[in-house]
Design a protein around this motif. Structure first.
Motif, short mmCIF file in Angstrom:
data_model
loop_
_atom_site.label_atom_id
_atom_site.label_comp_id
_atom_site.label_asym_id
_atom_site.label_seq_id
_atom_site.Cartn_x
_atom_site.Cartn_y
_atom_site.Cartn_z
N GLU A 167 0.83 -1.22 0.00
CA GLU A 167 0.00 0.00 0.00
C GLU A 167 0.85 1.26 0.00
O GLU A 167 0.50 2.27 -0.61
CB GLU A 167 -0.95 -0.01 1.22
N ASN A 168 2.00 1.21 0.69
CA ASN A 168 2.91 2.35 0.65
C ASN A 168 3.33 2.64 -0.79
O ASN A 168 3.36 3.79 -1.22
CB ASN A 168 4.16 2.06 1.49
N LEU A 169 3.63 1.57 -1.52
CA LEU A 169 4.08 1.75 -2.90
C LEU A 169 2.92 2.19 -3.80
O LEU A 169 3.08 3.05 -4.68
CB LEU A 169 4.70 0.46 -3.43
N THR A 170 1.74 1.62 -3.55
CA THR A 170 0.57 1.94 -4.37
C THR A 170 0.17 3.41 -4.19
O THR A 170 -0.09 4.12 -5.17
CB THR A 170 -0.62 1.05 -3.97
N LEU A 171 0.17 3.85 -2.94
CA LEU A 171 -0.19 5.25 -2.68
C LEU A 171 0.75 6.18 -3.44
O LEU A 171 0.32 7.13 -4.08
CB LEU A 171 -0.11 5.54 -1.17
N HIS A 172 2.03 5.84 -3.36
CA HIS A 172 3.03 6.66 -4.04
C HIS A 172 2.76 6.69 -5.56
O HIS A 172 2.80 7.75 -6.19
CB HIS A 172 4.42 6.10 -3.75
N ALA A 173 2.47 5.51 -6.11
CA ALA A 173 2.20 5.42 -7.56
C ALA A 173 0.98 6.28 -7.92
O ALA A 173 0.99 7.02 -8.91
CB ALA A 173 1.96 3.97 -7.95
N ARG A 174 -0.05 6.21 -7.09
CA ARG A 174 -1.28 6.97 -7.39
C ARG A 174 -1.05 8.47 -7.27
O ARG A 174 -1.58 9.25 -8.06
CB ARG A 174 -2.41 6.51 -6.47
N LEU A 175 -0.24 8.85 -6.28
CA LEU A 175 0.08 10.27 -6.13
C LEU A 175 0.81 10.78 -7.38
O LEU A 175 0.76 11.96 -7.70
CB LEU A 175 0.95 10.50 -4.89
N HIS A 176 1.50 9.86 -8.04
CA HIS A 176 2.19 10.25 -9.27
C HIS A 176 1.33 10.00 -10.51
O HIS A 176 1.83 10.00 -11.62
CB HIS A 176 3.52 9.51 -9.37
N GLY A 177 0.05 9.76 -10.29
CA GLY A 177 -0.88 9.66 -11.41
C GLY A 177 -0.79 8.37 -12.21
O GLY A 177 -1.26 8.31 -13.35
N MET A 178 -0.19 7.34 -11.62
CA MET A 178 -0.08 6.07 -12.37
C MET A 178 -1.37 5.27 -12.26
O MET A 178 -2.11 5.39 -11.30
CB MET A 178 1.08 5.23 -11.82
N ARG A 179 -1.63 4.43 -13.27
CA ARG A 179 -2.81 3.57 -13.27
C ARG A 179 -2.41 2.15 -12.83
O ARG A 179 -1.27 1.75 -13.02
CB ARG A 179 -3.43 3.50 -14.66
N PRO A 180 -3.39 1.42 -12.25
CA PRO A 180 -3.07 0.08 -11.74
C PRO A 180 -2.37 -0.81 -12.77
O PRO A 180 -1.44 -1.54 -12.42
CB PRO A 180 -4.43 -0.49 -11.36
N ALA A 181 -2.78 -0.70 -14.03
CA ALA A 181 -2.19 -1.58 -15.05
C ALA A 181 -0.69 -1.33 -15.18
O ALA A 181 0.06 -2.25 -15.53
CB ALA A 181 -2.88 -1.35 -16.40
#
Ligand SMILES: Nc1ncnc2c1ncn2[C@@H]1O[C@H](COP(=O)(O)OP(=O)(O)OP(=O)(O)O)[C@@H](O)[C@H]1O
Ligand SMILES: [Mg+2]
Length: 308
Positions: free
Chosen positions: A96-110
């Motif tokens: 979740e730490n990594l996912t949050l970071h990815a989402r903050l950078h506008g990345m999509r799950p795929a």
């Protein structure tokens, strides 16, 4: 513009204490740059300014041409940061730490899911993705912070003592990874491990008290600043006698002895011939040139005294 990082006359004062003064630096794109210096030299101060965590008192800094003063948002989009202190969210699992970071950078799950799998694998945390950072050892937390900095494939990576607390295996894995980034990303790192700087960096700067003391490749620094002419000589017998002889020679700048083994520092490389003349009759088991190390350079430039 070929510089990924530029510091222009940066001054930073903390309540009247000036940590760095008019510090300028340019780092070429696609290179690994290492900033070394004793505790309190000003390394983290410069990284905090470059990563927009702190504003300079005077001067400006640029990442890929964007000013930290006027374009902080663009700068933050382009960078990955491993701060000196681990700053994981303890209420989120590793993944979740990594996912949050990815989402903050506008990345999509795929795009972020496979990337996160790959990074958890690389950092040896694949089986711990659903655990909370508090249940990790210090080194595992460090590895997770490194993984987080890489999720969004930053163009410029800032690593403030990335391998502090890592075991030799994890250190080497990270070194391999950083070597693989060369030419793709610009890496700005600080470290207290001289072997790390030697192994990784295209260019090394040694700083102290907010100022640059030396700047170059590891080989250039060793050539220029270390006691380059130190020989190790092991006598088979008569070590006492030769200790006296060596101490009396004008071109011998220093002698350290441990049993029959001597470290003999010469004034220059020409002094090897007269040394051999004086040791002509000695029964010598072994003689070799001691390779200068980056640590020799560091100590020569910053002194032996421990910092407060
Ligand atoms: N928030 C602060 N308030 C006051 N002084 C500070 C602050 N942060 C840093 N300093 C001072 O600025 C100087 C540089 O600190 P900095 O953290 O940049 O050093 P460093 O080179 O990263 O050292 P280390 O190797 O210990 O991490 C030190 O003298 C430190 O005491
Ligand atoms: Mg620091």
């Amino acid at each position: 513009m070929s510089h990924a990082i530029k510091l222009h006359e940066i001054t930073k004062s903390y309540d009247g204490f000036t940590a760095v003064e008019r510090f300028s630096l340019e780092v070429a794109r696609g290179t690994v740059f290492g900033l070394l210096g004793p505790n309190g030299a000003g390394k983290t101060t410069l990284i905090k300014i470059l990563t927009t965590l702190m504003r300079p008192t005077l001067g400006d800094a640029f990442v890929e041409g964007h000013s930290v003063l006027t374009a902080g948002k663009e700068v933050r989009r382009l960078i990955g940061v491993v701060p000196q202190e681990n700053n994981l969210d303890r209420y989120l699992t590793a993944r979740e730490n990594l996912t949050l970071h990815a989402r903050l950078h506008g990345m999509r799950p795929a795009s972020y899911n496979p990337r996160i799998d790959e990074l958890l694998e690389m950092t040896g945390l694949a089986s711990r993705g659903n655990d909370f950072p508090d249940t990790f050892s210090g080194g595992m937390q460090r590895r997770l912070v490194v993984a987080r900095a890489l999720v969004h494939e930053p163009r410029v990576l800032f690593l403030d003592e990335p391998t502090t607390g890592l075991d030799p295996q994890s250190r080497r894995a990270l070194w391999d990874y950083i070597r693989g980034l060369r030419h793709k990303m610009t890496v700005f790192l600080t470290t207290h491990y001289m072997d790390e700087a030697d192994a990784l960096c295209d260019r090394i700067m040694i700083m102290d008290h907010g100022e640059c003391l030396a700047d170059g490749t590891a080989a250039q620094l060793k050539d220029a600043y270390s006691r380059a002419h130190t020989y190790q000589v092991e006598f088979k017998r008569d070590a006492e006698r030769y200790e006296g002889v060596l101490a009396g020679l004008s071109f011998v700048k220093g002698v350290e002895r441990e049993g029959a083994v001597f470290q003999i520092t010469l004034a220059d490389e020409e002094s090897i011939k007269p040394l051999m003349d004086h040791l002509g009759g000695a029964d010598i088991r072994r003689i070799c040139l001691k390779e200068p190390s980056l640590e020799d350079v560091f100590i020569a430039l910053t002194g032996e005294r421990v910092r407060e």
